[in-house]
Design an enzyme around this catalytic site. Structure first.
Site, mmCIF file in Angstrom:
data_model
loop_
_atom_site.group_PDB
_atom_site.id
_atom_site.type_symbol
_atom_site.label_atom_id
_atom_site.label_comp_id
_atom_site.label_asym_id
_atom_site.label_seq_id
_atom_site.Cartn_x
_atom_site.Cartn_y
_atom_site.Cartn_z
ATOM 1 C CG MET A 93 -8.563 7.089 2.124
ATOM 2 S SD MET A 93 -7.515 7.534 3.504
ATOM 3 C CE MET A 93 -6.552 6.032 3.686
ATOM 4 C CG MET A 96 -11.136 2.986 3.197
ATOM 5 S SD MET A 96 -9.519 3.243 3.936
ATOM 6 C CE MET A 96 -8.498 2.950 2.523
ATOM 7 C CG HIS A 148 -9.109 -0.444 0.994
ATOM 8 N ND1 HIS A 148 -8.336 -0.492 2.132
ATOM 9 C CD2 HIS A 148 -10.394 -0.525 1.423
ATOM 10 C CE1 HIS A 148 -9.116 -0.573 3.195
ATOM 11 N NE2 HIS A 148 -10.380 -0.585 2.795
ATOM 12 C CG HIS A 157 -4.070 -2.317 -0.729
ATOM 13 N ND1 HIS A 157 -5.120 -3.200 -0.547
ATOM 14 C CD2 HIS A 157 -4.302 -1.298 0.123
ATOM 15 C CE1 HIS A 157 -5.949 -2.723 0.370
ATOM 16 N NE2 HIS A 157 -5.479 -1.554 0.792
ATOM 17 C CG MET A 213 -10.470 -2.759 7.220
ATOM 18 S SD MET A 213 -9.214 -2.126 6.109
ATOM 19 C CE MET A 213 -8.377 -0.898 7.083
ATOM 20 C CG ASP A 258 -5.562 -2.805 4.586
ATOM 21 O OD1 ASP A 258 -4.418 -2.412 4.904
ATOM 22 O OD2 ASP A 258 -6.366 -2.119 3.915
ATOM 23 C CG ASP A 297 -5.094 2.169 1.254
ATOM 24 O OD1 ASP A 297 -5.941 1.303 1.503
ATOM 25 O OD2 ASP A 297 -3.871 2.007 1.445
ATOM 26 C CB SER A 300 -0.860 -0.012 1.269
ATOM 27 O OG SER A 300 -1.176 1.314 1.645
HETATM 28 C C1 DX5 Z 1 -5.562 2.238 5.935
HETATM 29 C C2 DX5 Z 1 -5.278 1.443 4.713
HETATM 30 C C3 DX5 Z 1 -4.123 0.536 4.725
HETATM 31 C C4 DX5 Z 1 -2.819 1.143 5.171
HETATM 32 C C5 DX5 Z 1 -1.890 0.067 5.545
HETATM 33 O O1 DX5 Z 1 -6.858 2.712 5.922
HETATM 34 O O2 DX5 Z 1 -6.396 0.644 4.359
HETATM 35 O O3 DX5 Z 1 -4.004 -0.105 3.463
HETATM 36 O O4 DX5 Z 1 -2.210 1.948 4.201
HETATM 37 O O5 DX5 Z 1 -0.747 0.654 6.076
HETATM 38 P P1 DX5 Z 1 0.083 -0.080 7.219
HETATM 39 O O6 DX5 Z 1 0.626 -1.344 6.611
HETATM 40 O O7 DX5 Z 1 1.119 0.917 7.568
HETATM 41 O O8 DX5 Z 1 -0.875 -0.363 8.341
HETATM 42 ZN ZN ZN Z 2 -6.106 -0.475 2.502
#
Ligand code: DX5
Ligand code: ZN
Length: 231
Positions: free
Chosen positions: A40, A71, A69, A36, A143, A182, A38, A11
């Site tokens: 948001m 969010m 992903h 991956h 998560m 995750d 993220d 990620s």
């Molecule tokens: C947070 C994300 C994750 C995050 C993981 O909302 O979904 O994918 O970037 O980062 P680490 O591995 O640092 O927890």
């Molecule tokens: Zn994520």
């Protein structure tokens, strides 16, 4: 015994964005399995992150599959645009949906863009909520942190959800069902993640942390995975 390959999914949330292309190329060369991203929207979670342009830029830097992903409050709005940008798996949040019917609508839209449907569950969501949808999706993302920020610590009490999900999907005769973990995955807890039944490990700050080269970090994770598989 898990027969699936254990995948590493970097990620890039904590990556050096000034050098995004080389950061992607580096982990691709190091042999990771998927990227991956993220996404948001500032509503489902407070931060804002990547637009479709960033997904397109990442897709041009790698031949690996890209998962987004989502969010976001309204995943339906974004599926087509992220598919066009290069995403081949869309992970939407159960908590963003009103009911199972609206989940089905999103799943059908993802499939209509020839992409793989996956559902993410936040720490407070029980796996019972999504069991009816398992047959229609290819992956659940569990998560192990509150969504929104990289660099948090894995909450190991949540690993029991992965154990239950792996047992249930095995009983449903779905040996290749993807269970992704995750949040807070590090070389020190990889053994726990794998023995719980996760086969896709998202790793953000374990790879992009400013302390070591992403390539070396990936290598350390792969060693930890291989050691766990020997046990
Ligand atoms: C947070 C994300 C994750 C995050 C993981 O909302 O979904 O994918 O970037 O980062 P680490 O591995 O640092 O927890
Ligand atoms: Zn994520």
């Amino acid at each position: 015994m898990l027969t699936q390959k254990i995948e590493i999914a970097p990620s890039i949330l904590t990556a050096d964005f000034g050098a995004l292309r080389s950061q992607i190329v580096e982990v691709t060369t190091a042999g990771v399995d998927r990227i991956h991203l993220d996404i948001m929207d500032g509503h489902f979670v407070p931060p804002l992150s990547f637009s479709t342009e960033v997904v397109t830029a990442v897709a041009s830097a790698t031949t690996l599959p890209i998962e987004v992903h989502l969010m976001v409050e309204n995943p339906l709005k974004y599926i087509e645009m992220f598919s066009k940008a290069g995403a081949s798996t869309h992970i939407f949040h159960f908590e963003a949906m009103q009911n199972l019917d609206s989940c089905q609508t999103v799943i059908q839209e993802i499939k209509a863009t020839n992409s793989s449907p996956a559902i993410a569950i936040s720490p407070n969501t029980n796996i019972d909520s999504i069991l009816e949808l398992i047959q229609d999706i290819e992956q659940v993302t569990v998560m192990t942190i509150e969504p929104g920020w990289g660099g948090q610590k894995l909450r190991s009490e949540l690993l029991s959800k992965i154990i239950d999900l792996r047992r249930i999907t095995s009983e449903m005769n779905l040996p290749n069902f993807n269970i992704e973990i995750d949040g807070g995955v590090k070389k020190e807890n990889i053994q726990q993640c794998i023995s719980a039944g996760a086969n896709i490990l998202v790793a953000g700050s374990a790879i992009y942390n400013g302390n070591m080269k992403p390539m070396n970090a990936v290598e350390e994770l792969r060693i930890a995975i291989n050691n766990s598989l020997k046990k």
